[in-house]
Design a protein around this motif. Structure first.
Motif, PDB file in Angstrom:
ATOM      1  N   LYS A   1       0.834  -1.210   0.000  1.00 23.80           N
ATOM      2  CA  LYS A   1       0.000   0.000   0.000  1.00 23.80           C
ATOM      3  C   LYS A   1       0.863   1.253   0.000  1.00 23.80           C
ATOM      4  CE  LYS A   1      -3.534   0.821   2.395  1.00 23.80           C
ATOM      5  NZ  LYS A   1      -4.438   1.047   3.528  1.00 23.80           N
ATOM      6  N   LYS A   2       1.915   1.211   0.828  1.00 23.98           N
ATOM      7  CA  LYS A   2       2.801   2.371   0.916  1.00 23.98           C
ATOM      8  C   LYS A   2       3.473   2.648  -0.425  1.00 23.98           C
ATOM      9  CE  LYS A   2       6.803   4.173   3.438  1.00 23.98           C
ATOM     10  NZ  LYS A   2       7.814   3.898   4.486  1.00 23.98           N
ATOM     11  N   ILE A   3       3.942   1.594  -1.076  1.00 21.03           N
ATOM     12  CA  ILE A   3       4.593   1.760  -2.373  1.00 21.03           C
ATOM     13  C   ILE A   3       3.612   2.338  -3.392  1.00 21.03           C
ATOM     14  CG2 ILE A   3       5.604   0.496  -4.315  1.00 21.03           C
ATOM     15  CD1 ILE A   3       6.827  -1.405  -2.220  1.00 21.03           C
ATOM     16  N   ALA A   4       2.380   1.797  -3.397  1.00 23.56           N
ATOM     17  CA  ALA A   4       1.368   2.307  -4.341  1.00 23.56           C
ATOM     18  C   ALA A   4       1.047   3.770  -4.061  1.00 23.56           C
ATOM     19  CB  ALA A   4       0.103   1.454  -4.242  1.00 23.56           C
ATOM     20  N   ARG A   5       0.947   4.096  -2.737  1.00 23.32           N
ATOM     21  CA  ARG A   5       0.650   5.497  -2.375  1.00 23.32           C
ATOM     22  C   ARG A   5       1.788   6.427  -2.792  1.00 23.32           C
ATOM     23  NH1 ARG A   5      -0.100   4.420   2.331  1.00 23.32           N
ATOM     24  NH2 ARG A   5       1.809   5.120   3.343  1.00 23.32           N
ATOM     25  N   GLN A   6       3.017   6.000  -2.545  1.00 23.72           N
ATOM     26  CA  GLN A   6       4.160   6.827  -2.901  1.00 23.72           C
ATOM     27  C   GLN A   6       4.303   6.957  -4.407  1.00 23.72           C
ATOM     28  OE1 GLN A   6       7.250   4.767  -0.784  1.00 23.72           O
ATOM     29  NE2 GLN A   6       6.899   5.877   1.110  1.00 23.72           N
ATOM     30  N   GLN A   7       4.002   5.881  -5.143  1.00 27.23           N
ATOM     31  CA  GLN A   7       4.048   5.952  -6.595  1.00 27.23           C
ATOM     32  C   GLN A   7       3.006   6.931  -7.117  1.00 27.23           C
ATOM     33  OE1 GLN A   7       6.307   4.400  -8.730  1.00 27.23           O
ATOM     34  NE2 GLN A   7       5.373   5.845 -10.127  1.00 27.23           N
ATOM     35  N   CYS A   8       1.837   6.937  -6.477  1.00 24.17           N
ATOM     36  CA  CYS A   8       0.785   7.893  -6.854  1.00 24.17           C
ATOM     37  C   CYS A   8       1.271   9.322  -6.647  1.00 24.17           C
ATOM     38  CB  CYS A   8      -0.473   7.606  -6.037  1.00 24.17           C
ATOM     39  SG  CYS A   8      -1.832   8.742  -6.367  1.00 24.17           S
ATOM     40  N   HIS A   9       1.896   9.581  -5.468  1.00 20.47           N
ATOM     41  CA  HIS A   9       2.444  10.920  -5.205  1.00 20.47           C
ATOM     42  C   HIS A   9       3.549  11.250  -6.205  1.00 20.47           C
ATOM     43  CE1 HIS A   9       1.082  10.775  -0.692  1.00 20.47           C
ATOM     44  NE2 HIS A   9       0.098  10.589  -1.546  1.00 20.47           N
ATOM     45  N   ASN A  10       4.377  10.256  -6.489  1.00 21.68           N
ATOM     46  CA  ASN A  10       5.463  10.414  -7.445  1.00 21.68           C
ATOM     47  C   ASN A  10       4.917  10.842  -8.815  1.00 21.68           C
ATOM     48  OD1 ASN A  10       7.602  10.056  -9.210  1.00 21.68           O
ATOM     49  ND2 ASN A  10       8.191   8.078  -8.432  1.00 21.68           N
ATOM     50  N   ASN A  11       3.874  10.164  -9.272  1.00 19.92           N
ATOM     51  CA  ASN A  11       3.288  10.474 -10.581  1.00 19.92           C
ATOM     52  C   ASN A  11       2.692  11.875 -10.598  1.00 19.92           C
ATOM     53  OD1 ASN A  11       3.969   7.944 -11.514  1.00 19.92           O
ATOM     54  ND2 ASN A  11       1.989   7.033 -11.072  1.00 19.92           N
ATOM     55  N   LEU A  12       2.032  12.253  -9.498  1.00 17.47           N
ATOM     56  CA  LEU A  12       1.443  13.599  -9.446  1.00 17.47           C
ATOM     57  C   LEU A  12       2.514  14.661  -9.635  1.00 17.47           C
ATOM     58  CD1 LEU A  12      -1.259  14.931  -7.036  1.00 17.47           C
ATOM     59  CD2 LEU A  12       0.815  16.229  -7.370  1.00 17.47           C
ATOM     60  N   LEU A  13       3.606  14.559  -8.852  1.00 13.18           N
ATOM     61  CA  LEU A  13       4.667  15.562  -8.940  1.00 13.18           C
ATOM     62  C   LEU A  13       5.378  15.514 -10.293  1.00 13.18           C
ATOM     63  CD1 LEU A  13       6.198  15.341  -5.359  1.00 13.18           C
ATOM     64  CD2 LEU A  13       4.668  17.083  -6.258  1.00 13.18           C
ATOM     65  N   SER A  14       5.567  14.308 -10.842  1.00 13.78           N
ATOM     66  CA  SER A  14       6.196  14.197 -12.162  1.00 13.78           C
ATOM     67  C   SER A  14       5.356  14.904 -13.220  1.00 13.78           C
ATOM     68  CB  SER A  14       6.376  12.718 -12.536  1.00 13.78           C
ATOM     69  OG  SER A  14       7.260  12.074 -11.670  1.00 13.78           O
ATOM     70  N   ASN A  15       4.029  14.704 -13.165  1.00  8.46           N
ATOM     71  CA  ASN A  15       3.138  15.341 -14.138  1.00  8.46           C
ATOM     72  C   ASN A  15       3.156  16.857 -14.000  1.00  8.46           C
ATOM     73  OD1 ASN A  15       2.382  12.835 -15.099  1.00  8.46           O
ATOM     74  ND2 ASN A  15       0.559  12.688 -13.818  1.00  8.46           N
ATOM     75  N   VAL A  16       3.216  17.331 -12.745  1.00  5.43           N
ATOM     76  CA  VAL A  16       3.228  18.783 -12.529  1.00  5.43           C
ATOM     77  C   VAL A  16       4.536  19.384 -13.026  1.00  5.43           C
ATOM     78  CG1 VAL A  16       3.201  20.587 -10.772  1.00  5.43           C
ATOM     79  CG2 VAL A  16       1.605  18.682 -10.612  1.00  5.43           C
ATOM     80  N   ILE A  17       5.663  18.747 -12.707  1.00  5.76           N
ATOM     81  CA  ILE A  17       6.969  19.262 -13.143  1.00  5.76           C
ATOM     82  C   ILE A  17       7.047  19.300 -14.671  1.00  5.76           C
ATOM     83  CG2 ILE A  17       9.432  18.727 -13.174  1.00  5.76           C
ATOM     84  CD1 ILE A  17       9.116  17.702 -10.309  1.00  5.76           C
ATOM     85  N   ALA A  18       6.472  18.288 -15.322  1.00  2.00           N
ATOM     86  CA  ALA A  18       6.503  18.235 -16.789  1.00  2.00           C
ATOM     87  C   ALA A  18       5.748  19.400 -17.415  1.00  2.00           C
ATOM     88  CB  ALA A  18       5.919  16.914 -17.275  1.00  2.00           C
ATOM     89  N   LEU A  19       4.775  19.967 -16.687  1.00  2.00           N
ATOM     90  CA  LEU A  19       4.002  21.089 -17.230  1.00  2.00           C
ATOM     91  C   LEU A  19       4.873  22.304 -17.507  1.00  2.00           C
ATOM     92  CD1 LEU A  19       0.835  20.907 -14.932  1.00  2.00           C
ATOM     93  CD2 LEU A  19       0.950  20.312 -17.343  1.00  2.00           C
ATOM     94  N   ALA A  20       5.988  22.445 -16.764  1.00  2.00           N
ATOM     95  CA  ALA A  20       6.840  23.624 -16.908  1.00  2.00           C
ATOM     96  C   ALA A  20       7.370  23.772 -18.332  1.00  2.00           C
ATOM     97  CB  ALA A  20       7.997  23.552 -15.919  1.00  2.00           C
TER      98      ALA A  20
END
Length: 488
Positions: free
Chosen positions: A135-154
């Motif tokens: 669960k922790k890995i899935a949750r962290q991967q979800c957070h990871n994807n969110l930040l990756s998507n936001v950074i890519a917007l730049a």
């Protein structure tokens, strides 16, 4: 929120009462223990728990029950609870039944009847920790994807307001933030907060305040108006506010706050880059009239661009949430793999069950880095790890020990079964053509195998034997599978 449930199923009342008593004594603080005395009752209870949004991390099932055997029940429960783990209690199950449960129902472990209480509690605790880790890995991967998507917007050529709207829309990917009112307010030329973007319509009712001190960003920003107000700073300059309705206190509250602060840092990079681009356009218009100043202006622009790149790199660094997984290959890192492998060693010794330790090292891996670059080497490592996971069972442990070296612990496998697995892996890697940017890369692997012995005091002894066998494969031509001799 309801406590997560450990579901126990056994048709004998004395057994189910004993099982419930032992589990309650150990786990009652964190888990509810629910019982059923038939497969039908268990399925009905499962539906009720699912309807009430109650989590079921673990199911413990007897094998022999009237009406429906435990392995068939586990197959049905797996359809309803794909993430839940299961333990089978059995004194009569055949190897075929256990194998079917492993393959079709994702059985985590099985325990013989009558059981020893310490063994049962250790196995249950290991299963619960494994469930929580996934669960922790899935949750962290979800957070990871969110930040990756936001950074890519730049780097996307879109207006700032559109970029900020896309950034907020990524909240829908995080369960705790989904459908939660949120908004971004930017400071205008008059130093007033202006609503720029919002996530759900309720966000327009927010009335955030400008923080008095940059140090406020280090505090949990819970305000009297039931808002979290997180400032967006770039080099101690306030750019705006992210306002979000108050998050409920939970065991993941701190993780969410860290995610939101990292989200703000990523927004700072987007906003600063957009502001800089606007300034650069103005400078370009003036440069046509000021040719003599072109060199100094260009140096200033590059210097500022470097600062913005540092902001994006820093935000990208905060994506490293994985405490137990190798960041490149998404298999267990060395520390966590060794911990799980030692647990599997103890279990194999306790029940006198076979277990195999496999080590593999990619042949001439340095040549790939030298010829194609380290990015190509990382590409090969990542895809080799994917091959390992696809060839292994769910119960097998796969880890990266370092560099191009991997290891596998295969529970319930003797040397012949482990050799079959190793040969499949060796053939698949040898026959795979890795296509990296148009370059076809071929590689082989050398493998060493040993069986875990009851005399092993820790998994390191088995690792040494497998390592010796691996280097024997290296020394006798590579692209080989070698079984460690007893003398090793």
């Amino acid at each position: 929120m309801n406590k997560p449930v450990i579901l126990c199923v056994d048709d004998e009342k004395i057994v189910i009462d004993s099982l419930r008593a032992q589990l309650q004594h150990r786990f009652a603080d964190l888990y509810s223990i629910e019982v059923a005395q038939s497969a039908e009752e268990a399925l009905e209870l499962c539906d009720e728990l699912i309807e009430s949004a109650t989590e079921i991390p673990l199911v413990i099932v007897d094998y022999v029950m009237p009406g429906m055997y435990g392995d068939k029940l586990l197959e049905k429960l797996k359809q309803k609870l794909p993430e839940s783990l299961s333990i089978m209690l059995t004194g009569q199950a055949t190897a075929e039944a256990v194998g079917a449960a492993l393959n079709k129902a994702g059985l985590f472990r099985y325990i013989g009847k009558p059981w020893e209480e310490d063994d049962l509690l250790l196995t249950v605790d290991t299963a619960l920790q494994s469930f929580l880790q996934k669960k922790k890995i899935a949750r962290q991967q979800c957070h990871n994807n969110l930040l990756s998507n936001v950074i890519a917007l730049a780097l996307q050529p879109a207006p700032l307001e559109e970029q900020l709207n896309r950034a907020l829309n990524n909240f829908s990917s995080v369960l705790e933030l989904k459908n939660r009112p949120a908004a971004i307010y930017l400071l205008d030329k008059n130093s007033k907060l202006t609503l720029t973007s919002q996530f759900t319509e309720n966000a327009c009712t927010f009335a955030p305040q400008i923080p008095a001190d940059p140090s406020d960003r280090e505090k949990d920003p819970l305000q009297e108006n039931n808002l979290h107000e997180l400032p967006i700073y770039y080099q101690d300059t306030l750019l705006g506010i992210v306002a979000i309705s108050t998050l409920e206190e939970s065991e993941h509250h701190q993780e969410l706050m860290e995610l939101l602060y990292s989200f703000c840092d990523a927004l700072a990079g987007i906003i600063s880059l957009k502001q800089y681009q606007q300034q650069l356009e103005q400078h370009n218009a003036e440069l046509e009239k000021k040719v003599a100043q072109r060199t100094s202006d260009l140096e200033s622009a590059l210097q500022k661009q470097a600062q913005l790149n540092d902001i994006l790199l820093d935000a990208n660094g905060k994506l490293d949430f994985f405490a137990s997984m190798d960041g490149l290959t998404a298999v267990y890192n060395r520390r966590f793999f060794m911990k799980l492998a030692n647990s599997e060693l103890e279990r194999a010794k306790r029940y006198a069950h076979p277990a195999a330790f496999i080590m593999l090292d990619l042949d001439h891996f340095k040549d790939i880095n030298d010829q194609f670059g380290h990015m190509a080497g990382d590409y090969v490592l990542e895809h080799v790890a994917t091959i390992l996971k696809s060839e292994c069972r769910e119960v097998d442990l796969v880890g990266r020990l370092g560099g191009e070296e991997f290891a596998i612990v295969s529970p319930e496998s003797n040397l012949e079964q482990a050799k079959q697995l190793a040969e499949r892996i060796r053939r698949t890697i040898k026959n795979t053509r890795f296509n990296y940017k148009g370059n076809i890369i071929e590689i082989t692997t050398s493998i060493g195998i040993t069986e875990v012995n009851k005399e092993d005091s820790d998994i390191g002894q088995a690792m040494n034997r497998a390592d010796f066998a691996l280097y024997k494969s290296k020394g006798t031509g590579r692209n080989l599978v070698t079984i460690a001799s007893p003398a090793n």
